[in-house]
Design a protein around this motif. Structure first.
Motif, PDB file in Angstrom:
ATOM      1  N   VAL A 191      88.928 -33.063   9.540  1.00  0.00           N
ATOM      2  CA  VAL A 191      88.512 -34.452   9.847  1.00  0.00           C
ATOM      3  C   VAL A 191      88.616 -34.788  11.176  1.00  0.00           C
ATOM      4  O   VAL A 191      89.902 -34.417  11.639  1.00  0.00           O
ATOM      5  N   VAL A 192      87.510 -35.189  11.931  1.00  0.00           N
ATOM      6  CA  VAL A 192      87.759 -35.619  13.295  1.00  0.00           C
ATOM      7  C   VAL A 192      87.426 -36.984  13.418  1.00  0.00           C
ATOM      8  O   VAL A 192      86.601 -37.552  12.901  1.00  0.00           O
ATOM      9  N   THR A 193      88.486 -37.969  13.973  1.00  0.00           N
ATOM     10  CA  THR A 193      88.284 -39.635  14.260  1.00  0.00           C
ATOM     11  C   THR A 193      88.673 -39.951  15.699  1.00  0.00           C
ATOM     12  O   THR A 193      89.111 -39.080  16.422  1.00  0.00           O
ATOM     13  N   PHE A 194      88.348 -41.147  15.688  1.00  0.00           N
ATOM     14  CA  PHE A 194      88.951 -41.709  17.223  1.00  0.00           C
ATOM     15  C   PHE A 194      89.663 -43.088  16.561  1.00  0.00           C
ATOM     16  O   PHE A 194      89.174 -43.913  16.370  1.00  0.00           O
ATOM     17  N   ASN A 195      91.042 -42.805  16.742  1.00  0.00           N
ATOM     18  CA  ASN A 195      91.847 -43.857  16.244  1.00  0.00           C
ATOM     19  C   ASN A 195      91.966 -43.884  14.618  1.00  0.00           C
ATOM     20  O   ASN A 195      92.286 -44.932  14.064  1.00  0.00           O
ATOM     21  N   GLY A 196      91.535 -42.796  14.069  1.00  0.00           N
ATOM     22  CA  GLY A 196      91.367 -42.789  12.502  1.00  0.00           C
ATOM     23  C   GLY A 196      92.858 -42.671  11.888  1.00  0.00           C
ATOM     24  O   GLY A 196      93.161 -43.277  10.928  1.00  0.00           O
ATOM     25  N   ARG A 197      93.779 -42.355  12.860  1.00  0.00           N
ATOM     26  CA  ARG A 197      95.318 -42.181  11.938  1.00  0.00           C
ATOM     27  C   ARG A 197      95.840 -43.334  11.978  1.00  0.00           C
ATOM     28  O   ARG A 197      96.494 -43.515  10.969  1.00  0.00           O
ATOM     29  N   THR A 198      95.358 -44.542  12.791  1.00  0.00           N
ATOM     30  CA  THR A 198      95.956 -45.859  12.388  1.00  0.00           C
ATOM     31  C   THR A 198      94.824 -46.996  11.838  1.00  0.00           C
ATOM     32  O   THR A 198      95.340 -47.516  11.038  1.00  0.00           O
ATOM     33  N   PHE A 199      93.718 -46.397  11.837  1.00  0.00           N
ATOM     34  CA  PHE A 199      92.739 -47.344  11.126  1.00  0.00           C
ATOM     35  C   PHE A 199      91.835 -47.087  10.046  1.00  0.00           C
ATOM     36  O   PHE A 199      91.741 -47.277   9.082  1.00  0.00           O
ATOM     37  N   ASP A 200      91.023 -45.822  10.503  1.00  0.00           N
ATOM     38  CA  ASP A 200      89.888 -45.543   9.557  1.00  0.00           C
ATOM     39  C   ASP A 200      90.418 -44.795   8.493  1.00  0.00           C
ATOM     40  O   ASP A 200      90.104 -45.325   7.344  1.00  0.00           O
ATOM     41  N   LEU A 201      91.225 -43.916   8.618  1.00  0.00           N
ATOM     42  CA  LEU A 201      91.764 -43.235   7.354  1.00  0.00           C
ATOM     43  C   LEU A 201      92.554 -43.831   6.302  1.00  0.00           C
ATOM     44  O   LEU A 201      92.619 -43.870   5.191  1.00  0.00           O
ATOM     45  N   PRO A 202      93.632 -44.667   6.771  1.00  0.00           N
ATOM     46  CA  PRO A 202      94.545 -45.481   6.107  1.00  0.00           C
ATOM     47  C   PRO A 202      93.537 -46.654   5.521  1.00  0.00           C
ATOM     48  O   PRO A 202      93.722 -46.857   3.891  1.00  0.00           O
TER      49      PRO A 202
END
Length: 341
Positions: A191-202
């Motif tokens: 999975v590829v995100t932008f700021n996902g580690r802090t916001f999207d995935l949690p």
């Protein structure tokens, strides 16, 4: 907190079937810039969202049909609940600003060195296994009461870039929508995100936990492009302070100005709540386009990083990029490569 989440995952897994999932065909940090009036609208609509049986929350039958027409999607139904799915496909000749999409298509075997961005194995990541994810939510601060009313997913299918957006018109359909997101994610390995580690995935993991479902993203390797982007492309302003590293700012750097009339991120929750109250979906057209452009920009950033890592220091287009590449090498313990960069 992480220990509690792990325990909740264990409880959910104990009641879920095992095995591989079936296959199926953005910012430095959240910033709640909502005005007092917008916040009042959000609080009023939140009462509607909290009642899954509310006709207003579903926008009414006829309003639902209008939403499908306005947003260009099709209704899916599971367990008696409906959610909207909007599909788009961008051909290789499509230009994202001044960048042809064909330049962003990953090699079938993937880009060598992608593991230096963090989150993926050194063995390599095949191009078709990448899933780009971006959420639009009912609030920018996160928390248990925040919904992802739009889940944007994208992937490369040959030379095409396919975008599938799951739109939640009624929170009663959230579980059904998440089940289909799980099926789609099962066809990808990274999975590829932008700021996902802090916001999207949690945030989306919280929604899965709420419904006692296993999130498909918990065990997937994850490339969060915010952190490599800060090293590779974040410039300083005239005072020497770090400049913006928002996805839209990076997009302007690489693609030129292409978002005329783009909806600001802080307006997005209010537009959704307006739809919840009235059933009028016109204000959401720009929200879905904003989400699609974010996914395209995310793919472009990953492609640029992949090409740079494949070519090494000789492929750097600026001193900032060369320095950032050296920092990535240094973090990986490759000191000779770092010195060369």
């Amino acid at each position: 907190m992480s220990a509690l989440v792990d325990r909740l995952r264990d409880v959910i897994r104990s009641g879920s079937a095992g095995g591989r999932r079936p296959e199926a065909t953005g910012a430095d940090g959240p910033d709640d810039g909502m005005s007092d009036a917008g916040r009042h609208d959000a609080e009023g609509a939140a009462a509607t969202l909290s009642d899954p049986a509310s006709d207003a929350g579903a926008a009414g039958g006829r309003a639902d049909e209008r939403a499908a027409d306005v947003l260009g999607g099709d209704w899916r139904e599971r367990r008696g609940h409906r959610y909207l799915v909007v599909d788009r496909a961008y051909l290789p000749g499509h230009r994202h600003g001044r960048v042809p999409l064909a330049d962003c298509v990953p090699p079938v075997e993937g880009w060598p060195g992608l593991h230096l961005l963090g989150g993926v194995p050194e063995a390599g990541v095949p191009g078709p296994s990448l899933l780009f994810v971006d959420l639009e939510t009912t609030g920018l601060a996160g928390g248990a009461g925040t919904y992802a009313f739009l889940v944007g997913c994208a992937w490369f299918d040959g030379g095409r870039f396919r975008v599938r957006q799951f739109f939640l018109s009624n929170p009663a359909a959230e579980r059904a929508m998440l089940e289909e997101v799980t099926e789609l994610a099962g066809a990808s390995d990274v999975v590829v995100t932008f700021n996902g580690r802090t916001f999207d995935l949690p945030l989306i993991e919280t929604r899965y936990l709420y419904h006692r479902l296993v999130t498909p993203f918990a065990e997937m390797p994850h490339v969060d492009m915010l952190h490599p982007a800060r090293r590779l492309w974040r410039e300083t302003d005239e005072t020497g302070e770090p400049g913006s590293c928002r996805l839209s700012a990076l997009e302007r750097t690489f693609c030129g100005d292409l978002r005329e009339g783009d909806v600001p991120g802080f307006e997005i929750p209010a537009r959704y709540f307006q739809f919840v109250r009235t059933g009028e979906a016109g204000g959401l057209e720009a929200v879905l386009e904003h989400n699609r452009l974010d996914l395209l920009s995310l793919a472009l950033l990953l492609a640029r990083a992949g090409v740079l890592l494949a070519e090494g220091p000789a492929g750097a287009q600026s001193t900032r990029e060369a320095l950032g590449l050296g920092q990535l090498y240094e973090r990986a313990g490759r000191r000779e490569d770092a010195r060369a960069a």
